[in-house]
Design a protein around this motif. Structure first.
Motif, mmCIF file in Angstrom:
data_model
loop_
_atom_site.group_PDB
_atom_site.id
_atom_site.type_symbol
_atom_site.label_atom_id
_atom_site.label_comp_id
_atom_site.label_asym_id
_atom_site.label_seq_id
_atom_site.Cartn_x
_atom_site.Cartn_y
_atom_site.Cartn_z
ATOM 1 N N GLU A 88 11.645 30.599 -2.307
ATOM 2 C CA GLU A 88 12.213 30.724 -3.657
ATOM 3 C C GLU A 88 12.570 29.344 -4.211
ATOM 4 O O GLU A 88 12.271 29.024 -5.373
ATOM 5 N N THR A 89 13.211 28.527 -3.379
ATOM 6 C CA THR A 89 13.588 27.178 -3.814
ATOM 7 C C THR A 89 12.358 26.336 -4.083
ATOM 8 O O THR A 89 12.273 25.613 -5.091
ATOM 9 N N ALA A 111 16.590 18.086 -2.001
ATOM 10 C CA ALA A 111 17.303 19.330 -1.693
ATOM 11 C C ALA A 111 17.563 19.447 -0.204
ATOM 12 O O ALA A 111 18.624 19.922 0.230
ATOM 13 N N LEU A 176 16.015 22.698 4.079
ATOM 14 C CA LEU A 176 17.027 23.732 3.857
ATOM 15 C C LEU A 176 17.370 24.503 5.127
ATOM 16 O O LEU A 176 18.315 25.298 5.124
#
Length: 279
Positions: A88-89, A111, A176
């Motif tokens: 999604e990111t 990120a 992430l």
């Protein structure tokens, strides 16, 4: 162009490591040893497999390290399934960056630096347990990572002055999910943030086998460029049974055995096609 063979191994998590090892084992059982490549290029999961191939252990021993619980590496399994959030990111960043790959890489790397993860030493210990030998092999091995601050690729090799464990840990720092890896004051993230296989780093070889566990929109273009440069290239992607074995979360250690076995079977079935390239 020199008569050089390159083996390119892409990302794919714990399942990808097992599957790629199974592919190599299945090819060997069918009479084709691709571990004798002149050049190894590894990204993320593929960096682990490339380092294992360079360790000097036999293909059979490497396969057993995937399927025998007594020999398997010590893994940390992230809670739940973090893959949907990662995708999604990644997709949101790609949309914001309007498809600009360099900008996508830079934003995703940034990120990754902000993510709340386990401590770096804990993750490094996992990679240590995966690699049977912690020294760089004598053969040419390229391990790809990405500079978290700039989004630029970093190629680690035996003359980089960086330990093999650190290089593979950096290449395997899935954004992430796993921590960025600090090397000489620079924080690095997964080489797959650039492309899943980074197969363009095999340029110069004239026979190239790419084993790609992850789908990648860049792979076809990379192969086309290698072919235009005069190389013969074959790609092995997961078949349907292998994709089923990967499941929804390729970081889950439960995928190791089925992914390795599916890879082994697929390797046997692919042997004739790949032999035409390799032999």
């Amino acid at each position: 162009m020199a008569d050089e063979r390159a083996l390119v191994l892409g990302g794919g998590g714990v399942a990808g490591i097992a599957w790629e090892t199974g592919i190599v084992a299945g090819l060997a059982e069918a009479g084709l040893d691709v571990t004798n490549a002149d050049l190894l290029v590894g990204t993320s999961a593929g960096a682990n497999v490339a380092a294992q191939i360079g360790s000097g252990l036999s293909i059979g021993e490497l396969f057993q390290r995937q399927v025998d619980p007594a020999l398997q590496s010590h893994e940390i399994v992230p809670p739940g399934n973090p893959i949907p959030l990662l995708l999604e990111t990644w997709n949101a960043i790609a949309e914001e960056a309007e498809g600009d790959q360099a900008e996508i890489t830079r934003r995703l790397a940034a990120a990754a630096l902000r993510a709340d993860t386990i401590p770096e030493p804990d993750r490094r210990a996992v990679i240590e347990s995966r690699l049977p030998v912690h020294d760089w092999p004598d053969r040419e091995l390229l391990v790809l990572a990405v500079d978290g601050a700039t989004g630029e690729p970093r190629v680690f090799h035996r003359d980089s002055g960086v330990s093999l464990v650190d290089a593979v840990t950096a290449s395997s720092a899935v954004p992430l999910i796993w921590p960025a890896v600090t090397i000489e004051g620079v924080r690095y993230v997964d080489g797959g943030v650039r492309t899943s296989t980074n197969s363009d780093y095999a340029t110069g070889a004239n026979r190239i086998l790419v084993i790609a566990a992850n789908p990648d929109v860049h792979l076809d273009a990379e192969v086309a460029a290698l072919t235009a440069d005069g190389a013969l290239v074959e790609v092995i992607r997961p078949d349907e049974p292998s994709l089923t074995a990967f499941g929804a979360n390729p970081l889950d250690t439960a995928t190791r055995l089925p992914a390795a076995e599916c890879g082994r079977g697929q390797g046997k079935s692919e042997a004739a096609r790949i032999a035409a390239l390799w032999s």
